[in-house]
Scaffold this motif. Sequence first.
Motif, PDB file in Angstrom:
ATOM      1  N   UNK A  24     126.163 -34.234  -5.626  1.00 53.68           N
ATOM      2  CA  UNK A  24     125.535 -34.940  -6.752  1.00 53.68           C
ATOM      3  C   UNK A  24     124.903 -33.945  -7.712  1.00 53.68           C
ATOM      4  N   UNK A  25     124.919 -34.291  -9.000  1.00 54.83           N
ATOM      5  CA  UNK A  25     124.201 -33.478  -9.980  1.00 54.83           C
ATOM      6  C   UNK A  25     122.732 -33.500  -9.577  1.00 54.83           C
ATOM      7  N   UNK A  26     122.096 -32.362  -9.632  1.00 55.53           N
ATOM      8  CA  UNK A  26     120.714 -32.267  -9.178  1.00 55.53           C
ATOM      9  C   UNK A  26     120.601 -31.591  -7.826  1.00 55.53           C
ATOM     10  N   UNK A  27     121.736 -31.458  -7.107  1.00 51.67           N
ATOM     11  CA  UNK A  27     121.736 -30.705  -5.856  1.00 51.67           C
ATOM     12  C   UNK A  27     121.497 -29.243  -6.220  1.00 51.67           C
ATOM     13  N   UNK A  28     120.419 -28.619  -5.727  1.00 51.70           N
ATOM     14  CA  UNK A  28     120.063 -27.276  -6.178  1.00 51.70           C
ATOM     15  C   UNK A  28     121.173 -26.240  -5.961  1.00 51.70           C
ATOM     16  N   UNK A  29     121.821 -26.283  -4.818  1.00 52.97           N
ATOM     17  CA  UNK A  29     122.874 -25.298  -4.540  1.00 52.97           C
ATOM     18  C   UNK A  29     124.051 -25.484  -5.499  1.00 52.97           C
ATOM     19  N   UNK A  30     124.438 -26.711  -5.716  1.00 52.79           N
ATOM     20  CA  UNK A  30     125.565 -26.997  -6.605  1.00 52.79           C
ATOM     21  C   UNK A  30     125.196 -26.688  -8.060  1.00 52.79           C
ATOM     22  N   UNK A  31     123.982 -26.997  -8.460  1.00 51.00           N
ATOM     23  CA  UNK A  31     123.536 -26.671  -9.819  1.00 51.00           C
ATOM     24  C   UNK A  31     123.592 -25.163 -10.052  1.00 51.00           C
ATOM     25  N   UNK A  32     123.210 -24.389  -9.029  1.00 51.89           N
ATOM     26  CA  UNK A  32     123.246 -22.937  -9.149  1.00 51.89           C
ATOM     27  C   UNK A  32     124.683 -22.439  -9.298  1.00 51.89           C
ATOM     28  N   UNK A  33     125.605 -23.015  -8.536  1.00 47.39           N
ATOM     29  CA  UNK A  33     127.013 -22.609  -8.646  1.00 47.39           C
ATOM     30  C   UNK A  33     127.558 -22.987 -10.013  1.00 47.39           C
ATOM     31  N   UNK A  34     127.246 -24.196 -10.483  1.00 45.46           N
ATOM     32  CA  UNK A  34     127.704 -24.604 -11.822  1.00 45.46           C
ATOM     33  C   UNK A  34     127.182 -23.659 -12.892  1.00 45.46           C
ATOM     34  N   UNK A  35     125.892 -23.319 -12.821  1.00 47.01           N
ATOM     35  CA  UNK A  35     125.296 -22.415 -13.802  1.00 47.01           C
ATOM     36  C   UNK A  35     125.976 -21.044 -13.756  1.00 47.01           C
ATOM     37  N   UNK A  36     126.213 -20.535 -12.555  1.00 45.10           N
ATOM     38  CA  UNK A  36     126.839 -19.224 -12.419  1.00 45.10           C
ATOM     39  C   UNK A  36     128.270 -19.239 -12.943  1.00 45.10           C
ATOM     40  N   UNK A  37     129.007 -20.286 -12.640  1.00 45.76           N
ATOM     41  CA  UNK A  37     130.387 -20.383 -13.131  1.00 45.76           C
ATOM     42  C   UNK A  37     130.418 -20.454 -14.657  1.00 45.76           C
ATOM     43  N   UNK A  38     129.479 -21.180 -15.237  1.00 48.63           N
ATOM     44  CA  UNK A  38     129.429 -21.284 -16.701  1.00 48.63           C
ATOM     45  C   UNK A  38     129.216 -19.909 -17.328  1.00 48.63           C
ATOM     46  N   UNK A  39     128.256 -19.168 -16.800  1.00 51.74           N
ATOM     47  CA  UNK A  39     127.980 -17.836 -17.331  1.00 51.74           C
ATOM     48  C   UNK A  39     129.201 -16.934 -17.166  1.00 51.74           C
ATOM     49  N   UNK A  40     129.856 -16.999 -16.017  1.00 51.76           N
ATOM     50  CA  UNK A  40     131.026 -16.162 -15.767  1.00 51.76           C
ATOM     51  C   UNK A  40     132.149 -16.482 -16.747  1.00 51.76           C
TER      52      UNK A  40
END
Length: 110
Positions: A24-40
């Motif tokens: 789910x959106x808001x899951x801290x681990x998944x949010x971190x992966x999404x943020x990292x993928x966006x930057x990459x």
Amino acid sequence: MSAALNRLTKWRTVFAGWQLGTRAKGDPECDAVRDHREVTMLMRCELNALAGLLIEKGVLTAEEYQRRLDSEADYLSAQYARKFPGFKATDHGIDVNTAIAADTTRGWRP
């Protein structure tokens, strides 16, 4: 952000799902992966755009860029090998010396 970059970064959710499974959106681990993928993704576009422009403008050649890129990749790979004793990148994958890597990975999550 331009429409093209905004559209590209939509892939962050697919990559996060691929790495972690559906979360789910808001899951801290998944949010971190999404943020990292966006930057990459954005950094890849930015670097490719800069290199392309420098080559087009004649500031450097594609061959010079490739040689420097290879040199930087070899340097970073060596740094990672020092950071993670027992591991070494090869042309065929990661070579693991299990006797040494056992100490390196002690405490890593299963």
